[in-house]
Write an enzyme that holds these catalytic residues in place. Structure first.
Site, mmCIF file in Angstrom:
data_model
loop_
_atom_site.group_PDB
_atom_site.id
_atom_site.type_symbol
_atom_site.label_atom_id
_atom_site.label_comp_id
_atom_site.label_asym_id
_atom_site.label_seq_id
_atom_site.Cartn_x
_atom_site.Cartn_y
_atom_site.Cartn_z
ATOM 1 N NE ARG A 59 -3.572 -0.016 2.632
ATOM 2 C CZ ARG A 59 -4.158 0.193 3.822
ATOM 3 N NH1 ARG A 59 -4.053 -0.711 4.785
ATOM 4 N NH2 ARG A 59 -4.834 1.301 4.054
ATOM 5 C CG HIS A 111 -7.788 5.075 11.858
ATOM 6 N ND1 HIS A 111 -8.873 4.743 11.072
ATOM 7 C CD2 HIS A 111 -8.256 5.200 13.106
ATOM 8 C CE1 HIS A 111 -9.952 4.655 11.834
ATOM 9 N NE2 HIS A 111 -9.607 4.938 13.069
ATOM 10 C CB CYS A 119 11.108 1.822 16.831
ATOM 11 S SG CYS A 119 12.351 0.636 17.393
ATOM 12 N N GLY A 177 -16.724 10.505 2.299
ATOM 13 C CA GLY A 177 -16.146 9.246 1.812
ATOM 14 C C GLY A 177 -15.873 8.208 2.875
ATOM 15 C CB SER A 179 -18.558 2.607 5.103
ATOM 16 O OG SER A 179 -17.605 2.229 6.104
ATOM 17 C CG LEU A 204 -20.251 6.432 -4.980
ATOM 18 C CD1 LEU A 204 -20.078 7.602 -5.938
ATOM 19 C CD2 LEU A 204 -19.255 5.326 -5.336
ATOM 20 C CD GLU A 205 -22.285 2.695 -1.235
ATOM 21 O OE1 GLU A 205 -22.627 2.363 -2.390
ATOM 22 O OE2 GLU A 205 -21.507 2.033 -0.547
#
Ligand code: BV8
Length: 235
Positions: A59, A111, A119, A177, A179, A204-205
């Site tokens: 990622r 997050h 470390c 953006g 959920s 978006l939803e």
């Protein structure tokens, strides 16, 4: 519309989707490719550190191949131009650096961040790019004990007191953006409501928390966010 001075914005993976970064819960998303328990928990890391370090290396490396989208740039502009009107805090659940590359400066990564390392030996955090799979030495204590500086499930998100202090003073809480599936972030809209803020969702939803928002605008962040920033700056 009532006077807006203090704004808190919460963003999630959806704001980076148009940049080509996988979200978690959309079709084909990250959690379809990997079990959460295996790659985003301390237990998963203890069980198979190579799998987890490889997941985050992949990622982190993907970040170099993507660009911020108009939504990131619009929030960077809002932060620059909001100025003396009041406070603006961008809290992101995302671990990518696209908000910063889109011009935002004071982003709070609750997050953690892909480009930060923690470390396990000296507990120092430091900027990090590259791969952890080959166990590079900690830049501070040289021990080969780096883990991704991200908040896994069961771990305490960063700077929670600072986030709640900003929400208590907010006139407007905007969720972009996300959920609404993961706590404590998913609960922020209710705290904002309890403190009298107006709540707006750009997604978006409809999200799991849609019913807590005074207004939901549905569509891609790359379109909705620049329009909303124009609107709020023109007030
Ligand atoms: C904690 C970081 C406590 C690393 C992540 C039961 C009930 C309530 C809570 C819990 C429970 N059981 C367990 C919990 C706690 C747990 C939790 O909430 N679990 C959920 C699954 C129920 N939470 C935690 O463990 C948190 N810690 O609670 O600690 C504590 C107390 C004391 C002491 C110690 C600890 C920690 C949670 C953080 C986990 N880390 N990631 C990494 O990135 O790998 S979570 C991960 O999912 C992301 O970081 C992100 O934050 C989160 C949510 O994902 P979203 O960003 O919303 O993305 P998603 O794919 O879900 O949705 C994308 C949205 O965008 C969709 O709505 C889609 O429609 C939209 N979209 C798509 N494209 C676009 C778009 N929108 C606009 N434009 C587009 N183009």
């Amino acid at each position: 519309m009532e006077d807006i001075r203090n704004i808190v914005i919460l963003t999630g993976a959806g704001i980076s989707a148009e940049s080509g970064i996988d979200t978690f819960r959309d079709a084909g998303g990250l959690w379809e490719q990997h079990r959460v328990e295996d790659v985003a928990t301390p237990e998963g890391f203890a069980r198979d550190p190579d799998l987890v370090l490889g997941f985050y290396d992949m990622r982190r490396e993907a970040l170099a191949r993507v660009e911020p989208n108009p939504a990131h740039h619009a929030l960077g502009r809002l932060e620059r131009e909001w100025g003396e009107r009041g406070n603006l805090l961008i809290v992101t659940q995302n671990v990518d650096d696209l908000h910063e590359r889109g011009g935002a400066k004071g982003v709070l990564h609750m997050h953690g961040e892909l480009k930060s390392a923690l470390c396990l030996a000296c507990e120092m955090r430091c900027p990090f790019d590259g791969a952890m799979s080959d166990r590079p030495p900690c830049p501070v204590c040289q021990a080969p004990s780096l883990r991704p500086d991200v908040v896994w499930f069961g771990e305490m998100p960063y700077q929670m007191e600072r986030i709640y202090a900003a929400i208590r003073k907010a006139d407007l809480f905007v969720s972009i953006g996300t959920s609404g599936a993961v706590y404590p972030a998913a609960g922020f809209v209710r705290d904002a409501l309890d403190c009298g803020a107006r709540t707006l969702e750009l997604n978006l939803e409809r999200s799991e928390g849609s019913h807590w928002f005074h207004e939901s605008r549905l569509g891609p962040a790359g379109e909705l966010v620049p329009l909303w920033v124009e609107e709020v700056l023109a007030r």
